[in-house]
Design an enzyme around this catalytic site. Structure first.
Site, PDB file in Angstrom:
ATOM      1  N   LYS A 118       0.814  -1.217   0.000  1.00 38.73           N
ATOM      2  CA  LYS A 118       0.000   0.000   0.000  1.00 38.73           C
ATOM      3  C   LYS A 118       0.850   1.272   0.000  1.00 38.73           C
ATOM      4  O   LYS A 118       0.414   2.313  -0.494  1.00 38.73           O
ATOM      5  CB  LYS A 118      -0.961  -0.020   1.193  1.00 38.73           C
ATOM      6  CG  LYS A 118      -2.043  -1.092   1.063  1.00 38.73           C
ATOM      7  CD  LYS A 118      -3.011  -1.037   2.207  1.00 38.73           C
ATOM      8  CE  LYS A 118      -4.149  -2.028   2.007  1.00 38.73           C
ATOM      9  NZ  LYS A 118      -3.681  -3.424   1.920  1.00 38.73           N
ATOM     10  N   GLU A 202      -2.119   7.238   7.784  1.00 39.38           N
ATOM     11  CA  GLU A 202      -2.620   8.315   6.945  1.00 39.38           C
ATOM     12  C   GLU A 202      -3.777   9.017   7.645  1.00 39.38           C
ATOM     13  O   GLU A 202      -4.359   8.494   8.606  1.00 39.38           O
ATOM     14  CB  GLU A 202      -3.072   7.797   5.576  1.00 39.38           C
ATOM     15  CG  GLU A 202      -4.236   6.837   5.626  1.00 39.38           C
ATOM     16  CD  GLU A 202      -4.571   6.245   4.264  1.00 39.38           C
ATOM     17  OE1 GLU A 202      -3.720   6.333   3.357  1.00 39.38           O
ATOM     18  OE2 GLU A 202      -5.665   5.682   4.112  1.00 39.38           O
ATOM     19  N   ASN A 237     -13.874  -1.778   9.940  1.00 27.80           N
ATOM     20  CA  ASN A 237     -13.231  -1.673   8.628  1.00 27.80           C
ATOM     21  C   ASN A 237     -13.553  -2.852   7.719  1.00 27.80           C
ATOM     22  O   ASN A 237     -12.896  -3.049   6.700  1.00 27.80           O
ATOM     23  CB  ASN A 237     -11.705  -1.533   8.771  1.00 27.80           C
ATOM     24  CG  ASN A 237     -11.324  -0.351   9.626  1.00 27.80           C
ATOM     25  OD1 ASN A 237     -11.776   0.757   9.389  1.00 27.80           O
ATOM     26  ND2 ASN A 237     -10.519  -0.593  10.653  1.00 27.80           N
ATOM     27  N   GLU A 277     -10.045   1.352  -5.025  1.00 25.57           N
ATOM     28  CA  GLU A 277     -10.894   1.846  -3.949  1.00 25.57           C
ATOM     29  C   GLU A 277     -10.571   3.308  -3.647  1.00 25.57           C
ATOM     30  O   GLU A 277      -9.402   3.711  -3.634  1.00 25.57           O
ATOM     31  CB  GLU A 277     -10.722   0.991  -2.698  1.00 25.57           C
ATOM     32  CG  GLU A 277     -11.016  -0.485  -2.943  1.00 25.57           C
ATOM     33  CD  GLU A 277     -11.229  -1.264  -1.658  1.00 25.57           C
ATOM     34  OE1 GLU A 277     -11.178  -0.652  -0.578  1.00 25.57           O
ATOM     35  OE2 GLU A 277     -11.462  -2.477  -1.753  1.00 25.57           O
ATOM     36  N   GLU A 290      -6.630   2.246  -2.134  1.00 25.63           N
ATOM     37  CA  GLU A 290      -5.806   1.095  -2.457  1.00 25.63           C
ATOM     38  C   GLU A 290      -6.361   0.431  -3.705  1.00 25.63           C
ATOM     39  O   GLU A 290      -7.487   0.724  -4.132  1.00 25.63           O
ATOM     40  CB  GLU A 290      -5.779   0.081  -1.310  1.00 25.63           C
ATOM     41  CG  GLU A 290      -7.143  -0.521  -0.998  1.00 25.63           C
ATOM     42  CD  GLU A 290      -7.125  -1.426   0.219  1.00 25.63           C
ATOM     43  OE1 GLU A 290      -6.105  -1.449   0.934  1.00 25.63           O
ATOM     44  OE2 GLU A 290      -8.126  -2.117   0.451  1.00 25.63           O
ATOM     45  N   ASN A 292      -7.126  -3.409  -5.139  1.00 22.32           N
ATOM     46  CA  ASN A 292      -7.190  -4.838  -4.852  1.00 22.32           C
ATOM     47  C   ASN A 292      -7.007  -5.595  -6.158  1.00 22.32           C
ATOM     48  O   ASN A 292      -7.848  -5.513  -7.056  1.00 22.32           O
ATOM     49  CB  ASN A 292      -8.524  -5.200  -4.206  1.00 22.32           C
ATOM     50  CG  ASN A 292      -8.622  -4.669  -2.799  1.00 22.32           C
ATOM     51  OD1 ASN A 292      -7.847  -5.053  -1.929  1.00 22.32           O
ATOM     52  ND2 ASN A 292      -9.545  -3.753  -2.565  1.00 22.32           N
ATOM     53  N   PHE A 350     -21.183  -7.998  18.006  1.00 25.09           N
ATOM     54  CA  PHE A 350     -20.773  -8.655  16.769  1.00 25.09           C
ATOM     55  C   PHE A 350     -19.586  -9.592  16.968  1.00 25.09           C
ATOM     56  O   PHE A 350     -18.775  -9.781  16.060  1.00 25.09           O
ATOM     57  CB  PHE A 350     -20.438  -7.625  15.685  1.00 25.09           C
ATOM     58  CG  PHE A 350     -21.593  -6.743  15.321  1.00 25.09           C
ATOM     59  CD1 PHE A 350     -22.527  -7.143  14.383  1.00 25.09           C
ATOM     60  CD2 PHE A 350     -21.757  -5.508  15.934  1.00 25.09           C
ATOM     61  CE1 PHE A 350     -23.603  -6.333  14.056  1.00 25.09           C
ATOM     62  CE2 PHE A 350     -22.832  -4.692  15.615  1.00 25.09           C
ATOM     63  CZ  PHE A 350     -23.756  -5.109  14.673  1.00 25.09           C
TER      64      PHE A 350
END
Length: 669
Positions: A118, A202, A237, A277, A290, A292, A350
Site C-alpha cells: 500500500k 494516513e 473496517n 478503492e 488502495e 485490490n 458482533f
C-alpha cells in the site's frame, strides 16, 4: 474445446463454490483444496475432485504456497483461480505458477507486487495523477513513532497494514494512547493474516464514503471500468452491505473516478479483474485508498447491474482472449444490494460465533414477477461446522431491482425468509439496516453503524403497528396449536376440546386483549382501542416460519415455541409473546421478575477463541476500562477491558489457552 481442461480453486467457502459454478458452465473440471477443518465443507463436496493441503491453521494450508503447488501437480490442473484473500495477492504465488507453466487466473505478478504494497501503491498512484490521502507514506517502526507521526498528521488517523486487506490490520486512532494500542493490534493482525507486519499511517477522512471502481483488462492492453460500488456500511473496517451503483455519485464524478482507476491500472500493466478503492468526502472529492488485485467479495452487485460474469471474464483473459467489450459498451441497469451473512452475534457487539448449523435455509433464488431477483452466494450447508480458524462470512445475499427502493424491499423480504440456527448470526442487524430511514435515504458514510447504533445493536424496538401485527401472528399460532390439540382429542370418545375466542397477548412490556372471529384462511382480530386486523396465513404447528397476509401486506415471520409462548422474529424485531386466556393472564401480575446476576467483577470471554495475551496477574490493581487481555478469533484480535476498578483476585487462564464463550478469564476482588 474448453478454455482450460482443469481449474484448481485455491480457496474455500462461498468464493470457491461461486468460481466452480462458472467453471462448470464453461465445461471446465474443478479441483478443490481443503484443510483438516474443511474436510466435509460444501466447496469440497461440490468440486469434481479434491485434495488435502494441510492442518486447520491457514498458514499451514491455504496460505502455504508449497502445499498448493503440490496439489496443482498432483491434480494435473492447467489453471489456478485464487479467489480473494489467502494467496490471491501474493506475487510470488503467481510467479511460481508461471514458472510451472500453469495459468494464473489473475493479474501479472508485477501488478500484484506494485499494488499489494500500500505504501508503494500510493506513491505510484500519485505519479499517475491519481488523488491520494495525506499521510506518512513510509514504514512505521514502533508504537512510539506511531504516536508521534499521528500527532504530527493530526487526529484522527488510520493505522493500516501495508500488505493485505479485508479490514485486517486496520485501526482508527483519536489519541496518542489509541495510536500506540492500535499500532500493536494492527501489527499483530497483519503478521497473523498476511505474514507481513509493516504498517503506515494516513489521515482519516471524517464523514467518508467508501466507493470503489471495478476495472477489467485483457492481455492486449484493453481496459474498461464497470462503474462503482458503494461500500460505506462497514464495521471494524470490514464491509457489511454493498450496492451498485452508489446513491451518492453523479455521472460526472463516476466518469472521473473511472478514468483515474483505468489510468492507474494502465500504469501497472494490469489485466484481469481488479478494484480501485476510493474515499469520497461530502463534497464528492475522492482520494485513492488502495487497489485490490483480485476479485472482490462484493463483485456480484456489479454482475447484476452490468449483466457480466466477472469470473468468466477472468478465465477468458487468463486464456489469452481479448475483452469482448469497450468502455462505450458498458451499461448500468437497475440496482443491486449485497448483504454479507456473518457468523457473529450482533447482540454481543458482533463477536464471532462458531458451532454447527442446525438449520440453514436460504430464500429461493431467481427472478420474480415484480422484476426483482434474488441471488445467494453461499459456502455452507445445513449441518456444517463453522470453525474458529477462518473468516466468519457464511454467504452473500444479493437483491436486484429496477430501482433502489425495489432492491431494498426485495432484500428486506429475502432476509425475512433466510433461516439460520445453531450459531449467532447478523441477519437481524442486516434487516435493521434495510429498515433504517437513513439507509433508505442513501445518507451513508463509513461511520453509519457507529452513529446509528452508538450503544451497540439490541434489536429493533417494535412500534405500535409492528407490535399489533406480531400479536396477530402469535394469536394465529396459538389458535393453530389449539385446533390441532382439539382434533387429536376428538379421536378419543368423540369428545372435542373447545377453543376459546378471547385471549390476552402479553410480552414486550404490553398486554393486549383480543377477540377473534374465524375468516377464510385466518381471522378477524379485535384488539379493542388498539385496532382491528384481518390475518390469513399458511403456518402449521412444527413449522419454523410462516407467511401471513395482514392488512393487505405480506409478512414472513420466524416462529419458535418459547416455553408457553412464542418467539417471533421479523425485520430485526425479536419479540417473545404469550397468548393466554384472560383468567390466566390476570394471574401473571403475581409473577416476580428475574434479577440479572452481577457479573461486573468477572471478566468472561465473550466469544470462542485463543487467549493471545494477558496483561495482568493476581494482586494487580486495575482501572475501569483497562485493557487486560486479548483474544484472537476468526483472524481478528479482540481487546478485552474491565468493567470496574479493583484488584485481580484470581486469574483462571493463561496465554495460549483455547476459550469458549463465557469462560472465566479473571475475577476482581
Amino acid at each position: 474445446m474448453p478454455l482450460f481442461s482443469k481449474l484448481l480453486i485455491a480457496n474455500r467457502g462461498e468464493i470457491a463454490c461461486r468460481i466452480r459454478r462458472t467453471a462448470k458452465r464453461l465445461g471446465i473440471a474443478t479441483v478443490a483444496v481443503y484443510s483438516d477443518a474443511d474436510r466435509n465443507a460444501l466447496h469440497v463436496r461440490e468440486a469434481d475432485e479434491s485434495l488435502r493441503i494441510g492442518p486447520a491453521p491457514s498458514g499451514q494450508s491455504y496460505l502455504s504456497i508449497p502445499a498448493i503447488l503440490d496439489a496443482v501437480a498432483h491434480s494435473g490442473a492447467d489453471a489456478v483461480h485464487p479467489g480473494y484473500g489467502f494467496l490471491s495477492e501474493r506475487a510470488e504465488f503467481a510467479e511460481a505458477l508461471e514458472d510451472a507453466g500453469i495459468a494464473f487466473v489473475g493479474p501479472p505478478p508485477a501488478a500484484i507486487r506494485a499494488m499489494g504494497d500500500k505504501i508503494a501503491s500510493k506513491r505510484l498512484a500519485a505519479s499517475a495523477g491519481v488523488s491520494t490521502v495525506p499521510g506518512h507514506i513510509d514504514i512505521v517502526e514502533d508504537e512510539g513513532q506511531a504516536a508521534r507521526i499521528a500527532a504530527a498528521i493530526g487526529f484522527p488517523v488510520m493505522i493500516k497494514a501495508s500488505a493485505g486487506g479485508g479490514g485486517k490490520g486496520m485501526r482508527i486512532a483519536w489519541t496518542e494512547a489509541e495510536a500506540r494500542e492500535g499500532f500493536r493490534a494492527s501489527r499483530n493482525e497483519a503478521r497473523g493474516a498476511f505474514g507481513d507486519e509493516r504498517l503506515f499511517i494516513e489521515k482519516f477522512i471524517e464523514e467518508p464514503r467508501h466507493i470503489e471502481i471495478q476495472v477489467l483488462g485483457d492481455r492486449h492492453g484493453h481496459l474498461v471500468h464497470l462503474g462503482e460500488r458503494e461500500c460505506s456500511i462497514q464495521r471494524r473496517n470490514q464491509k457489511v452491505i454493498e450496492e451498485a451503483p452508489s446513491p451518492f455519485l453523479d455521472a460526472e464524478t463516476r466518469a472521473a473516478m473511472g478514468a483515474e482507476a483505468v489510468a492507474l491500472a494502465k500504469a501497472v500493466g494490469y489485466h484481469s479483474a481488479g478494484t480501485v478503492e476510493f474515499i469520497v468526502d461530502r463534497d464528492r472529492r475522492f482520494y485513492f485508498l488502495e487497489m485490490n488485485t483480485r476479485l472482490q467479495v462484493e463483485h456480484p452487485v456489479t454482475e447484476l447491474v452490468t449483466g457480466l460474469d466477472l469470473v468468466e471474464a477472468m478465465i477468458r483473459v487468463a486464456a489469452g482472449e481479448p475483452l469482448a467489450l469497450r468502455q462505450d459498451d458498458v451499461r448500468l441497469s437497475g440496482w443491486a444490494i449485497e448483504s454479507r451473512l456473518y457468523a457473529e452475534d450482533p447482540y454481543r457487539n458482533f463477536l464471532p460465533s462458531i458451532g454447527r448449523l442446525t438449520r440453514y435455509r436460504p430464500p429461493a433464488e431467481g427472478a420474480r414477477p415484480d422484476g426483482t431477483l434474488i441471488r445467494n452466494d453461499s459456502g455452507v450447508a445445513e449441518g456444517g461446522e463453522v470453525s474458529v480458524h477462518y473468516d466468519p462470512m457464511l454467504a452473500k445475499l444479493c437483491a436486484f431491482g429496477p430501482d433502489r427502493p425495489q432492491a431494498i424491499a426485495a432484500m428486506a423480504e429475502a432476509l425475512d425468509g433466510f433461516e439460520v440456527e445453531g450459531i449467532g448470526h447478523n441477519l437481524p442487524f442486516l434487516a435493521a439496516v434495510m429498515g433504517s430511514e437513513r439507509f433508505r435515504a442513501g445518507r451513508l458514510s463509513t461511520a453509519f453503524i457507529a452513529e446509528e447504533f452508538p450503544d451497540g445493536f439490541a434489536g429493533v424496538a417494535p412500534g405500535a403497528e409492528e407490535r399489533l401485527r406480531l400479536a396477530a401472528v402469535a394469536v394465529f399460532a396459538r389458535h393453530a396449536i389449539e385446533t390441532r390439540a382439539a382434533a387429536i382429542s376428538g379421536t378419543i370418545d368423540n369428545h372435542r376440546r373447545l377453543i376459546g375466542r378471547a385471549f390476552v397477548v402479553q410480552g414486550g412490556g404490553a398486554s393486549l386483549p383480543v377477540a377473534l372471529e374465524p375468516a377464510p384462511r385466518g381471522f378477524q382480530l379485535d384488539f379493542g382501542p388498539a385496532g382491528r386486523l384481518a390475518i390469513a396465513g399458511d403456518w402449521l404447528p412444527g413449522r419454523r416460519q410462516g407467511v401471513f397476509e395482514i392488512a393487505g401486506e405480506t409478512l414472513t415471520v420466524k416462529i419458535d415455541r418459547a416455553g408457553s409462548g412464542f418467539r417471533l422474529r421479523w425485520r430485526g424485531i425479536d419479540l417473545n409473546l404469550h397468548v393466554r386466556e384472560p383468567h390466566v393472564a390476570a394471574l401473571t401480575r403475581h409473577l416476580r421478575p428475574k434479577v440479572k446476576p452481577d457479573t461486573s467483577r468477572l471478566l468472561l470471554c465473550p466469544m470462542p477463541g485463543i487467549l493471545t495475551a494477558l496483561a495482568v496477574s493476581e494482586g494487580d490493581a486495575v482501572e475501569e476500562g483497562q485493557a487486560v487481555a486479548t483474544v484472537e478469533a476468526m483472524k481478528m484480535e479482540n481487546v478485552l477491558r474491565t468493567e470496574r476498578q479493583g484488584v485481580v483476585k484470581r486469574v483462571a487462564v493463561k496465554a495460549g489457552d483455547s476459550l469458549a464463550a463465557d469462560d472465566l478469564i479473571l475475577e476482581l476482588a
